[in-house]
Scaffold this motif. Structure first.
Motif, mmCIF file in Angstrom:
data_model
loop_
_atom_site.group_PDB
_atom_site.id
_atom_site.type_symbol
_atom_site.label_atom_id
_atom_site.label_comp_id
_atom_site.label_asym_id
_atom_site.label_seq_id
_atom_site.Cartn_x
_atom_site.Cartn_y
_atom_site.Cartn_z
ATOM 1 N N ARG A 1 34.088 42.084 26.584
ATOM 2 C CA ARG A 1 32.623 42.126 26.671
ATOM 3 C C ARG A 1 32.050 42.664 25.368
ATOM 4 N NH1 ARG A 1 28.863 44.316 31.462
ATOM 5 N NH2 ARG A 1 30.511 45.803 31.872
ATOM 6 N N LYS A 2 32.631 43.734 24.857
ATOM 7 C CA LYS A 2 32.119 44.319 23.619
ATOM 8 C C LYS A 2 32.385 43.409 22.418
ATOM 9 C CE LYS A 2 31.932 49.224 24.780
ATOM 10 N NZ LYS A 2 30.527 49.392 24.354
ATOM 11 N N LEU A 3 33.482 42.658 22.458
ATOM 12 C CA LEU A 3 33.760 41.703 21.390
ATOM 13 C C LEU A 3 32.924 40.443 21.548
ATOM 14 C CD1 LEU A 3 37.653 41.924 21.169
ATOM 15 C CD2 LEU A 3 35.976 43.001 19.666
ATOM 16 N N GLU A 4 32.256 40.324 22.693
ATOM 17 C CA GLU A 4 31.395 39.172 22.998
ATOM 18 C C GLU A 4 32.169 37.873 22.916
ATOM 19 O OE1 GLU A 4 28.433 39.976 20.145
ATOM 20 O OE2 GLU A 4 27.427 41.461 21.369
ATOM 21 N N SER A 5 33.401 37.925 23.391
ATOM 22 C CA SER A 5 34.214 36.720 23.476
ATOM 23 C C SER A 5 34.068 36.112 24.864
ATOM 24 C CB SER A 5 35.689 37.056 23.225
ATOM 25 O OG SER A 5 35.902 37.473 21.902
ATOM 26 N N LYS A 6 34.010 34.806 24.907
ATOM 27 C CA LYS A 6 34.031 34.144 26.203
ATOM 28 C C LYS A 6 35.401 34.357 26.833
ATOM 29 C CE LYS A 6 30.674 30.375 25.861
ATOM 30 N NZ LYS A 6 30.490 28.913 25.963
ATOM 31 N N PHE A 7 35.427 34.678 28.125
ATOM 32 C CA PHE A 7 36.722 34.841 28.769
ATOM 33 C C PHE A 7 36.632 34.499 30.245
ATOM 34 C CE2 PHE A 7 34.774 38.976 29.448
ATOM 35 C CZ PHE A 7 35.250 39.398 30.690
ATOM 36 N N ALA A 8 37.749 34.021 30.749
ATOM 37 C CA ALA A 8 37.911 33.756 32.174
ATOM 38 C C ALA A 8 38.988 34.683 32.703
ATOM 39 C CB ALA A 8 38.292 32.300 32.413
ATOM 40 N N VAL A 9 38.976 34.896 34.014
ATOM 41 C CA VAL A 9 40.004 35.705 34.665
ATOM 42 C C VAL A 9 40.524 34.916 35.851
ATOM 43 C CG1 VAL A 9 40.583 37.899 35.762
ATOM 44 C CG2 VAL A 9 38.811 37.825 33.985
ATOM 45 N N ALA A 10 41.838 34.877 36.006
ATOM 46 C CA ALA A 10 42.451 34.165 37.128
ATOM 47 C C ALA A 10 43.652 34.959 37.619
ATOM 48 C CB ALA A 10 42.872 32.762 36.712
ATOM 49 N N ARG A 11 43.967 34.765 38.867
ATOM 50 C CA ARG A 11 45.193 35.362 39.414
ATOM 51 C C ARG A 11 46.151 34.233 39.790
ATOM 52 N NH1 ARG A 11 43.556 37.075 45.687
ATOM 53 N NH2 ARG A 11 44.314 35.130 46.595
ATOM 54 N N PHE A 12 47.446 34.512 39.750
ATOM 55 C CA PHE A 12 48.429 33.518 40.155
ATOM 56 C C PHE A 12 49.470 34.187 41.036
ATOM 57 C CE2 PHE A 12 50.138 35.427 36.334
ATOM 58 C CZ PHE A 12 51.496 35.557 36.588
ATOM 59 N N GLY A 13 50.031 33.396 41.933
ATOM 60 C CA GLY A 13 51.042 33.909 42.852
ATOM 61 C C GLY A 13 52.013 32.808 43.201
ATOM 62 N N THR A 14 51.834 32.206 44.393
ATOM 63 C CA THR A 14 52.713 31.127 44.796
ATOM 64 C C THR A 14 52.301 29.833 44.103
ATOM 65 O OG1 THR A 14 51.301 30.801 46.726
ATOM 66 C CG2 THR A 14 53.225 32.188 47.009
ATOM 67 N N ARG A 15 52.969 28.743 44.453
ATOM 68 C CA ARG A 15 52.806 27.509 43.687
ATOM 69 C C ARG A 15 51.385 26.950 43.730
ATOM 70 N NH1 ARG A 15 57.384 25.559 41.643
ATOM 71 N NH2 ARG A 15 59.370 26.070 42.636
ATOM 72 N N THR A 16 50.670 27.162 44.813
ATOM 73 C CA THR A 16 49.350 26.548 44.936
ATOM 74 C C THR A 16 48.245 27.547 45.213
ATOM 75 O OG1 THR A 16 49.732 26.156 47.299
ATOM 76 C CG2 THR A 16 50.325 24.377 45.779
ATOM 77 N N SER A 17 48.485 28.823 44.989
ATOM 78 C CA SER A 17 47.488 29.839 45.378
ATOM 79 C C SER A 17 46.728 30.418 44.194
ATOM 80 C CB SER A 17 48.179 30.977 46.143
ATOM 81 O OG SER A 17 49.075 31.661 45.290
#
Length: 1148
Positions: free
Chosen positions: A181-197
């Motif tokens: 946020r302070k660097l003002e970079s665009k970013f996404a956040v995702a979580r991963f677990g099993t093959r399709t979740s």
């Protein structure tokens, strides 16, 4: 004959059909459920590769009494297991694209988000400042000739093993997200677990707010599997599609993925990662989090070739400020090398800047405009720091060649004169007065009144040293002038010309004629104390200017673009106040076009006709995205006699010193008068003792004990009190609803295990062993985890379905799921083998009974089938239905424990065939465990070696010993142990053999004693000789009993260790020790020695205070040896191993 053959074929087909029907129920292939899964972007699934018997022999992972701590805490075995489980497993990427995250819908309104409170913790806030500073310093070392945009995607491993590091992950995530946020970079956040979740928790193009931060932390459930390569492929296809360009306007775009994981995964094939990296043109980095005594990162790291990484120990989170910026810098550097600017289309050098003007927004709420409730405190409110008077423009010497081109350009720098001024006039002309404007104006006036004292102080300083009088309106006598001053002439004549002031000049009625432009940074990096301080400063500064009658000021706001708010033409009125307040939002602009804004301010002042001072005051944090142009515009301003002063009001870290020649920073607006006076009177550079030192000091802040308690409590609040509970339920499906709505911190992993036991007569030889081993698993696993690995909260729920044949009554014995070990143990104790009649049993009926149990809403579900016989044909099971299970929300894994391979081969094949056919859709598998082969069933005899203390202290207890010994023989006889061998060694100061390797029928029933001292070593030496003479394949079980301390002074543990090494393979040697009577008290040296002896062989130590206790202990040892130790240990190790692999790979 032909008819009979046809009937047999039909029978086999029907059996397969019923098996498939039942398996379909276990896999829960409900069409509606699958459609819902598809619509929501996937659901939790798992995958596991079957193990054969040879694999099972190589890996010693035990969820039972011996090794749960080896499985989860002592990581070498855990890592070895992962290394051996399909080390070359490649990712299988399911079809379909992930959905972007929907709009956030909190269940309740929060004035202060928990996420925001976490950010404001001094230790975390300071760490964020350190990382920003470190990263900026790395960035400035890069010699960049073009503007670059860094787009990030943060991927978090949502597997169960990560729950051990929950708080460390929370802290790291907060710091990384605030850094971006302070660097003002665009970013996404995702979580991963099993093959399709995989789930997108923050979209790339969405601005990041405290609500987003709250949602990201709450959405981490840590209860899935670990498929990072599959997750990377699916998430990258959504966040960084292949078809998108890597250049935006005048900037080069770089795609970076930072994955936070512990490295424990089956997906370690480098090609799986490389394909995604090359296809989506991303740069991949890993932040591995692991415990102090493990190296789980190596499971994945040693096979990757195209990824940077850093390893963070969970107990040393203070390393984060140094490791994260270094990792991110290396990732950025790799991007710059890969994406050469020469390979991309050329850009226009220094294009003209387009200035925007506000637009009329009638929908804006007054509450949004007046949202200035945030406050902060400073130790010394008047603390400040200023630049040195001898400082030059930073980095100017490095860009001399570019500077000349920039200053001599022919086209206009901005469209201020050609477009922006006219557009602003039209805006204010179209803006009609409203009640909202009046409310805003009243609020502004109330702020001025609140800070009236500060306004007076600031106006005095501005009038004295910043904007002095430079225009006079009334004439006075002077020594020089263009006209005569009549009163002066008269006075000169009367004094015979001794009075010289006869000319007229304007020396009185002083006024100020100066031009000022306020430039305001509203980018997201300003969020915090700097944004709060800015709003207060603007109110005070404008009030002070107006008090000095300086109405000739302009206002420019900038973030991702430049917006003109006011020029010297517009009066300062309700319309201007309303327009400005609309723009003072710090959650909309994720870019900092400060150089563009200063270009616009310079053009505004250059076109201003004033002859007085021209000054630009820019309120910013100094974190620029314009590169070298910021230095160039400062030189341009100097060339046009424009004084540029950068200001920051707040306690957050800034970068003013690195990019501006003249600057000041104050803790609060109350330090502004002194700071401006010091700056314009050219005092030497000043640092406050109270505030900047605190800001710059990075020692021991992370160890501040006072900050630990609130930090932990806030993390717990994130975990248990979810504001976005409904949205997270939609993410996870039914299986997490109970955890989310429970109102208290949930267990990290919940596992349902149903044991389906064949209780027919043919299983009598194995049922006792099965019961004994399940008792170990059920009774001891939970307390072992709590004792040895308290960070992991593993909730185990067990159920039992015992079954006999269809003609037996009762046919089924059912204990529904419970986590109460006593209830399960009591139920197991009541099971006995009997009935059955023919060889086949009602296996399908038993499995159907399993499906009717009350399974929990967890994804970790197992049926463990233990039988030595196949199921009946379809002629007895045509009406088998599975309607009840079709309503469940999770599939069930089936683990079959094979006892007689030949008898159950057809049934196994039928189940395996159906599970394999559905594997790609469900991820569930039918796993076969070969517990015993034919040879092992024959090699089941024991050689019991009793080593008994006959010292003088045993005189009063000898009869009790004999009684316990005889009870042992009787129990072995009852358990069909006629093939057992017995050796009895008795010792005092010396040792003697009473009998050697006698079968049960010939074992002595009456033992005599001598009396004397106590010498363990002598008894063990004689026993060692007896074991050496054993030429059979019997399993050797030593029962060592004593009631006193060893008087030999020799190393008895070493003898046991030697016996284990010599006979552990061929004879499965084990030693159980028994401390008898009050002579061996708990914690004594004798008790410790007995414990060490048992531990050295993998046995157990027992304590018996009375004769009855001794009989109970001996009976227990006899009962737990119904089959050979090899078979018992094999059953425990293999069964627990399969369950542990499932839990580890799919849920940890």
């Amino acid at each position: 004959m032909k008819s009979k053959k046809t009937n047999k074929l039909t029978s086999n087909q029907g059996l397969r059909a019923n098996v498939q029907n039942l398996a379909s129920g276990m896999l829960n292939l409900n069409a509606n459920t699958m459609k819902a899964i598809s619509a929501s972007g996937g659901t939790s699934q798992s995958d596991i590769i079957p193990m054969d018997a040879s694999d099972n022999q190589e890996i010693n992972i035990d969820l039972g009494m011996k090794a749960m701590q080896e499985h989860l805490q002592k990581q070498p075995n855990l890592i070895e297991m992962y290394e051996k489980i399909n080390a070359k497993a490649a990712s299988i990427v399911p079809d379909g694209k992930l959905d972007n995250r929907s709009l956030l819908k909190p269940s309740s309104q929060h004035e202060r988000w928990t996420y925001q409170l976490i950010v404001e913790i001094p230790a975390i806030n300071h760490m964020i400042d350190l990382i920003v500073k470190e990263f900026r310093s790395y960035w400035e070392k890069l010699d960049l000739t073009e503007e670059h945009q860094i787009h990030w995607c943060i991927m978090i491993d949502n597997s169960g093993s990560m729950s051990l590091h929950r708080n460390s992950i929370y802290e790291a995530l907060v710091i990384i997200m605030e850094l971006l946020r302070k660097l003002e970079s665009k970013f996404a956040v995702a979580r991963f677990g099993t093959r399709t979740s995989q789930k997108i928790l923050k979209n790339l193009d969405d601005l990041f707010t405290n609500q987003d931060g709250q949602y990201v932390l709450e959405a981490l459930t840590f209860d899935e599997g670990t498929y990072p390569a599959t997750g990377l492929a699916r998430i990258a296809n959504t966040i960084f599609p292949v078809e998108e360009t890597q250049r935006s306007s005048n900037s080069i775009i770089h795609r970076l993925v930072l994955m936070i994981t512990d490295g424990l995964t089956q997906e370690r094939d480098d090609q799986s990662y490389s394909e995604t990296i090359n296809k989506n043109k991303i740069n991949l980095g890993f932040m591995f989090i692991e415990t102090a005594d493990q190296s789980s990162s190596q499971v994945l790291l040693r096979r990757l070739k195209q990824a940077q990484s850093c390893i963070l120990k969970a107990n040393n989170i203070s390393e984060l400020p140094y490791k994260i910026p270094q990792l991110m810098h290396e990732m950025v550097k790799a991007c710059l090398v890969r994406v050469s600017s020469s390979s991309l289309p050329p850009t226009t050098l220094y294009p003209g800047i387009q200035i925007k003007v506000p637009c009329v927004n009638s929908n804006i709420l007054i509450e949004e405009i007046l949202a200035t409730k945030e406050k902060y405190t400073a130790i010394n409110q008047t603390s400040y720091t200023i630049s040195s008077p001898t400082t030059s423009i930073p980095r100017l010497t490095q860009i001399r060649s570019q500077l000349s081109t920039y200053l001599s350009r022919a086209h206009e720098y901005t469209d201020y004169g050609s477009h922006a001024m006219d557009a602003l006039r039209q805006y204010y002309h179209s803006l009609k007065p409203t009640s909202t404007m009046q409310e805003i104006e009243k609020k502004w006036i109330s702020y001025e009144y609140e800070f009236s004292g500060l306004v007076d102080d600031l106006s005095a300083v501005l009038g004295d040293v910043v904007f002095p009088f430079n225009k006079f309106t009334r004439r006075r006598a002077a020594l020089r002038g263009s006209s005569l001053y009549l009163p002066g002439v008269i006075k000169a004549m009367t004094t015979e010309w001794t009075y010289k002031k006869i000319f007229s000049a304007k020396l009185a009625g002083g006024k100020r004629d100066h031009a000022i432009c306020l430039v305001l940074d509203v980018s997201t990096s300003m969020f915090g104390t700097l944004s709060i301080g800015m709003i207060k400063t603007i109110v005070v500064f404008i009030a002070a200017l107006r008090k000095l009658s300086l109405e000739n000021f302009g206002i420019i706001v900038f973030g991702r673009d430049v917006r003109l708010i006011k020029t010297n033409e517009q009066p300062w009125d309700a319309a201007c106040i309303y327009t400005l307040m609309q723009q003072l939002r710090f959650d909309r602009d994720d870019d900092t076009k400060d150089a563009d804004a200063l270009e616009a301010a310079s053009d505004l002042l250059i076109q201003c006709p004033t002859r007085g001072e021209k000054k630009i005051f820019i309120l910013t944090d100094g974190y620029s995205n314009c590169g070298n142009r910021l230095s160039m515009i400062q030189q341009r301003a100097e060339d046009h006699s424009i004084d540029l002063i950068a200001m920051a009001i707040g306690t957050d870290q800034t970068n003013l010193k690195s990019v501006y020649k003249r600057y000041l920073q104050c803790a609060t607006p109350y330090g502004l008068p002194k700071a401006l006076r010091s700056l314009f009177e050219q005092e030497t550079q000043l640092f406050s003792l109270e505030w900047p030192q605190k800001m710059n000091n990075d020692k021991n802040i992370n160890n501040d004990e006072k900050s630990d308690t609130p930090k932990t409590s806030l993390f717990d609040d994130i975990k248990s009190n979810k504001v976005f509970g409904e949205m997270i339920q939609d993410l996870a499906g039914e299986r997490e609803k109970i955890l989310i709505n429970s109102g208290h911190p949930p267990s990290d992993v919940t596992v349902d295990i149903c044991f389906c036991l064949d209780c027919t007569g043919s299983m009598s030889r194995w049922l006792s062993a099965a019961k004994g081993q399940m008792k170990i698993i059920i009774e001891d696993i939970t307390k072992l985890i709590e004792k040895e690995y308290p960070s992991l909260k593993l909730k185990l729920r067990f159920a039992i379905v015992g079954y006999r044949d269809i003609s037996d009554r009762p046919q089924f014995f059912v204990q529904d799921f419970t986590d109460e070990a006593t209830k399960i143990i009591n139920f197991l104790n009541g099971l006995t083998a009997g009935g059955g009649g023919d060889i086949p049993e009602d296996v399908l009926g038993a499995l159907n009974q399993c499906l009717t149990l009350t399974w929990s809403n967890t994804n970790a579900r197992f049926i463990v089938l233990i039988t030595d016989a196949p199921g009946h044909g379809p002629e007895l099971n045509e009406n088998l239905t599975i309607d009840q299970h079709a309503q469940k929300d999770a599939e069930i894994d089936l683990i079959f424990c094979r006892i007689k391979p030949n008898a159950t081969a057809k049934m196994e094949k039928a189940f395996a065939s159906y599970y394999d056919a559905q594997k790609d859709e469900t991820g569930k598998q039918f796993t076969t465990i070969k517990l015993f082969d034919d040879k092992e069933q024959e090699a089941q005899s024991f050689h019991f070696v009793f080593v008994l203390d006959e010292s003088g202290s045993m005189t009063g207890e000898w009869n009790a010993l004999q009684s316990a010994y005889n009870a042992f023989l009787n129990r072995r006889n009852d358990d069909q142990g006629a093939g057992d061998y017995f050796t009895v060694v008795q010792f005092d100061s010396t040792a003697r053999i009473i009998c050697q390797q006698q079968q049960l029928a010939n074992a002595p029933r009456l033992l005599s004693m001598k009396g004397g001292g106590t010498n363990y070593f002598q008894g063990l030496e004689i026993a060692k000789q007896a074991i050496a003479n054993d030429q059979t394949k019997s399993s050797v079980v030593m029962i060592f009993m004593s009631d006193g301390e060893d008087g030999s002074g020799r190393d008895c543990v070493a003898i046991i260790r030697q016996l284990k090494e010599q006979y552990g393979v061929n004879h499965n040697f084990v030693c159980h020790t028994v401390g008898f009577g009050s002579g061996i008290s708990q914690g004594s040296s004798a008790a410790q020695l007995l414990t060490n002896m048992a531990t050295a062989s993998g046995g157990r130590t027992h304590s018996a205070q009375t004769g009855n206790d001794l009989k109970t202990v001996f009976n227990r040892i006899a009962a737990n040896s119904t089959t050979s130790d090899a078979l018992v240990e094999r059953f425990s190790a293999i069964l627990a191993r399969e369950i542990s692999v499932k839990i580890m790979v799919d849920y940890l």
